[in-house]
Scaffold this motif. Sequence first.
Motif, PDB file in Angstrom:
ATOM      1  N   LEU A  80       0.831  -1.205   0.000  1.00 53.92           N
ATOM      2  CA  LEU A  80       0.000   0.000   0.000  1.00 53.92           C
ATOM      3  C   LEU A  80       0.864   1.253   0.000  1.00 53.92           C
ATOM      4  O   LEU A  80       0.519   2.261  -0.639  1.00 53.92           O
ATOM      5  N   SER A  81       1.992   1.190   0.717  1.00 47.45           N
ATOM      6  CA  SER A  81       2.904   2.332   0.754  1.00 47.45           C
ATOM      7  C   SER A  81       3.491   2.610  -0.626  1.00 47.45           C
ATOM      8  O   SER A  81       3.583   3.763  -1.058  1.00 47.45           O
ATOM      9  N   ARG A  82       3.877   1.513  -1.336  1.00 43.07           N
ATOM     10  CA  ARG A  82       4.404   1.685  -2.694  1.00 43.07           C
ATOM     11  C   ARG A  82       3.331   2.251  -3.624  1.00 43.07           C
ATOM     12  O   ARG A  82       3.614   3.126  -4.451  1.00 43.07           O
ATOM     13  N   ILE A  83       2.105   1.730  -3.465  1.00 46.16           N
ATOM     14  CA  ILE A  83       1.003   2.253  -4.286  1.00 46.16           C
ATOM     15  C   ILE A  83       0.764   3.718  -3.980  1.00 46.16           C
ATOM     16  O   ILE A  83       0.576   4.547  -4.891  1.00 46.16           O
ATOM     17  N   SER A  84       0.783   4.057  -2.669  1.00 38.95           N
ATOM     18  CA  SER A  84       0.572   5.450  -2.261  1.00 38.95           C
ATOM     19  C   SER A  84       1.674   6.354  -2.802  1.00 38.95           C
ATOM     20  O   SER A  84       1.406   7.446  -3.299  1.00 38.95           O
ATOM     21  N   ASP A  85       2.934   5.881  -2.705  1.00 36.75           N
ATOM     22  CA  ASP A  85       4.054   6.663  -3.226  1.00 36.75           C
ATOM     23  C   ASP A  85       3.916   6.875  -4.729  1.00 36.75           C
ATOM     24  O   ASP A  85       4.167   7.972  -5.244  1.00 36.75           O
ATOM     25  N   GLY A  86       3.520   5.798  -5.418  1.00 33.83           N
ATOM     26  CA  GLY A  86       3.328   5.922  -6.867  1.00 33.83           C
ATOM     27  C   GLY A  86       2.203   6.877  -7.202  1.00 33.83           C
ATOM     28  O   GLY A  86       2.305   7.665  -8.142  1.00 33.83           O
ATOM     29  N   TYR A  87       1.131   6.793  -6.416  1.00 32.83           N
ATOM     30  CA  TYR A  87      -0.005   7.692  -6.635  1.00 32.83           C
ATOM     31  C   TYR A  87       0.393   9.143  -6.374  1.00 32.83           C
ATOM     32  O   TYR A  87       0.036  10.042  -7.152  1.00 32.83           O
ATOM     33  N   GLN A  88       1.150   9.361  -5.290  1.00 30.69           N
ATOM     34  CA  GLN A  88       1.600  10.718  -4.979  1.00 30.69           C
ATOM     35  C   GLN A  88       2.499  11.265  -6.086  1.00 30.69           C
ATOM     36  O   GLN A  88       2.397  12.436  -6.459  1.00 30.69           O
ATOM     37  N   ALA A  89       3.390  10.401  -6.586  1.00 27.44           N
ATOM     38  CA  ALA A  89       4.273  10.834  -7.677  1.00 27.44           C
ATOM     39  C   ALA A  89       3.465  11.157  -8.932  1.00 27.44           C
ATOM     40  O   ALA A  89       3.741  12.139  -9.633  1.00 27.44           O
ATOM     41  N   LEU A  90       2.458  10.300  -9.205  1.00 23.87           N
ATOM     42  CA  LEU A  90       1.602  10.547 -10.367  1.00 23.87           C
ATOM     43  C   LEU A  90       0.838  11.853 -10.222  1.00 23.87           C
ATOM     44  O   LEU A  90       0.756  12.644 -11.177  1.00 23.87           O
ATOM     45  N   MET A  91       0.283  12.093  -9.027  1.00 24.12           N
ATOM     46  CA  MET A  91      -0.450  13.332  -8.786  1.00 24.12           C
ATOM     47  C   MET A  91       0.465  14.544  -8.901  1.00 24.12           C
ATOM     48  O   MET A  91       0.070  15.587  -9.435  1.00 24.12           O
ATOM     49  N   HIS A  92       1.713  14.385  -8.423  1.00 25.49           N
ATOM     50  CA  HIS A  92       2.677  15.482  -8.544  1.00 25.49           C
ATOM     51  C   HIS A  92       2.953  15.801 -10.004  1.00 25.49           C
ATOM     52  O   HIS A  92       2.978  16.977 -10.405  1.00 25.49           O
ATOM     53  N   GLU A  93       3.165  14.753 -10.788  1.00 21.03           N
ATOM     54  CA  GLU A  93       3.434  14.959 -12.213  1.00 21.03           C
ATOM     55  C   GLU A  93       2.218  15.544 -12.920  1.00 21.03           C
ATOM     56  O   GLU A  93       2.357  16.423 -13.780  1.00 21.03           O
ATOM     57  N   ARG A  94       1.020  15.064 -12.551  1.00 21.30           N
ATOM     58  CA  ARG A  94      -0.185  15.600 -13.188  1.00 21.30           C
ATOM     59  C   ARG A  94      -0.420  17.059 -12.801  1.00 21.30           C
ATOM     60  O   ARG A  94      -0.794  17.874 -13.645  1.00 21.30           O
ATOM     61  N   ASN A  95      -0.184  17.377 -11.526  1.00 25.59           N
ATOM     62  CA  ASN A  95      -0.332  18.770 -11.095  1.00 25.59           C
ATOM     63  C   ASN A  95       0.693  19.659 -11.789  1.00 25.59           C
ATOM     64  O   ASN A  95       0.385  20.793 -12.169  1.00 25.59           O
ATOM     65  N   LYS A  96       1.894  19.107 -11.937  1.00 24.05           N
ATOM     66  CA  LYS A  96       2.931  19.859 -12.650  1.00 24.05           C
ATOM     67  C   LYS A  96       2.531  20.076 -14.101  1.00 24.05           C
ATOM     68  O   LYS A  96       2.709  21.175 -14.656  1.00 24.05           O
ATOM     69  N   ALA A  97       1.967  19.027 -14.718  1.00 30.62           N
ATOM     70  CA  ALA A  97       1.523  19.145 -16.110  1.00 30.62           C
ATOM     71  C   ALA A  97       0.360  20.121 -16.233  1.00 30.62           C
ATOM     72  O   ALA A  97       0.294  20.907 -17.187  1.00 30.62           O
ATOM     73  N   LEU A  98      -0.560  20.076 -15.250  1.00 31.74           N
ATOM     74  CA  LEU A  98      -1.687  21.014 -15.266  1.00 31.74           C
ATOM     75  C   LEU A  98      -1.201  22.446 -15.103  1.00 31.74           C
ATOM     76  O   LEU A  98      -1.711  23.363 -15.759  1.00 31.74           O
ATOM     77  N   ARG A  99      -0.237  22.636 -14.206  1.00 35.09           N
ATOM     78  CA  ARG A  99       0.333  23.963 -14.008  1.00 35.09           C
ATOM     79  C   ARG A  99       1.019  24.442 -15.285  1.00 35.09           C
ATOM     80  O   ARG A  99       0.864  25.589 -15.697  1.00 35.09           O
ATOM     81  N   GLN A 100       1.764  23.521 -15.908  1.00 34.84           N
ATOM     82  CA  GLN A 100       2.428  23.869 -17.165  1.00 34.84           C
ATOM     83  C   GLN A 100       1.404  24.229 -18.237  1.00 34.84           C
ATOM     84  O   GLN A 100       1.572  25.211 -18.964  1.00 34.84           O
ATOM     85  N   ALA A 101       0.324  23.442 -18.312  1.00 38.54           N
ATOM     86  CA  ALA A 101      -0.699  23.693 -19.322  1.00 38.54           C
ATOM     87  C   ALA A 101      -1.426  25.006 -19.073  1.00 38.54           C
ATOM     88  O   ALA A 101      -1.851  25.678 -20.018  1.00 38.54           O
ATOM     89  N   SER A 102      -1.574  25.390 -17.802  1.00 36.78           N
ATOM     90  CA  SER A 102      -2.315  26.608 -17.483  1.00 36.78           C
ATOM     91  C   SER A 102      -1.463  27.857 -17.594  1.00 36.78           C
ATOM     92  O   SER A 102      -1.997  28.971 -17.636  1.00 36.78           O
TER      93      SER A 102
END
Length: 260
Positions: A80-102
């Motif tokens: 679960l920790s690995r899944i959570s870490d992966g999810y957090q990394a994915l959310m970070h990248e998506r937020n970064k991409a959203l920020r870049q897009a905006s």
Amino acid sequence: MKDDHDEALLAEIATLLDSSEHAGHPLHDALQRLYRHHCEQRGQMHRLIDISDRYQLLAMEARQVTQQRYERTLRRQRKLSRISDGYQALMHERNKALRQASTHDPLTELPNRRLICERLETLVAEHRAFTLALLDIDHFKRINDHHGHDVGDRVLVALTQALSASLREYDLCARWGGEEFLLLLVDTDRNEASTIVERLRSRLSKVTVRTGQQTISVTVSAGLSQHRPGDPHHLTVKRADQALLKAKRAGRDRILSDSL
């Protein structure tokens, strides 16, 4: 060896007690009661040992079950920790991409109007000096009409690369819209900005894009406006736009400044 000796002694005593020869001996009854009591105590001790052994076995099995459950839980938590870490990394990248897009133009990857306006508001609030240059590609519509929008996009990207390579590290170039670019020259007065933008104009005129058998080059017109302390940034942009319009009307491929 001791157990064997004890067993032999007890067997000998049992034989003596069973013998009729010693039945009338004054110690016979007392010894018989002692023997029976010993046998009872011995039986109780064996039962207690048996209960203790079974308890120890159950306790060991319980510890093993608990350990197995703990290990399963630990593995599950790690997963679960690995899944959570992966999810957090994915959310970070998506937020970064959203920020870049905006905040950035998807074609040129330059800051867009929103981001440069935020920067301008900050500079005005900090009472920093700056000059704006609004650049427009001359006759860009002809390129789209004659060669297609794909070629027009290639021209925009080529000019963007030339602009980004030519500006100072602390300057900012944004795509203002269409074929217009807005240059933010921080801590720069109008005269210094005019020299910088003139150098840019000359370099941009040398940018070429190859399409088929043709080589396309363009010129740019620019309008400059130095920020006036106390003015909102949109007035500085408006004066730069007015200066750009005058440069267009004056024949294009030139730089004009607003009047202070």
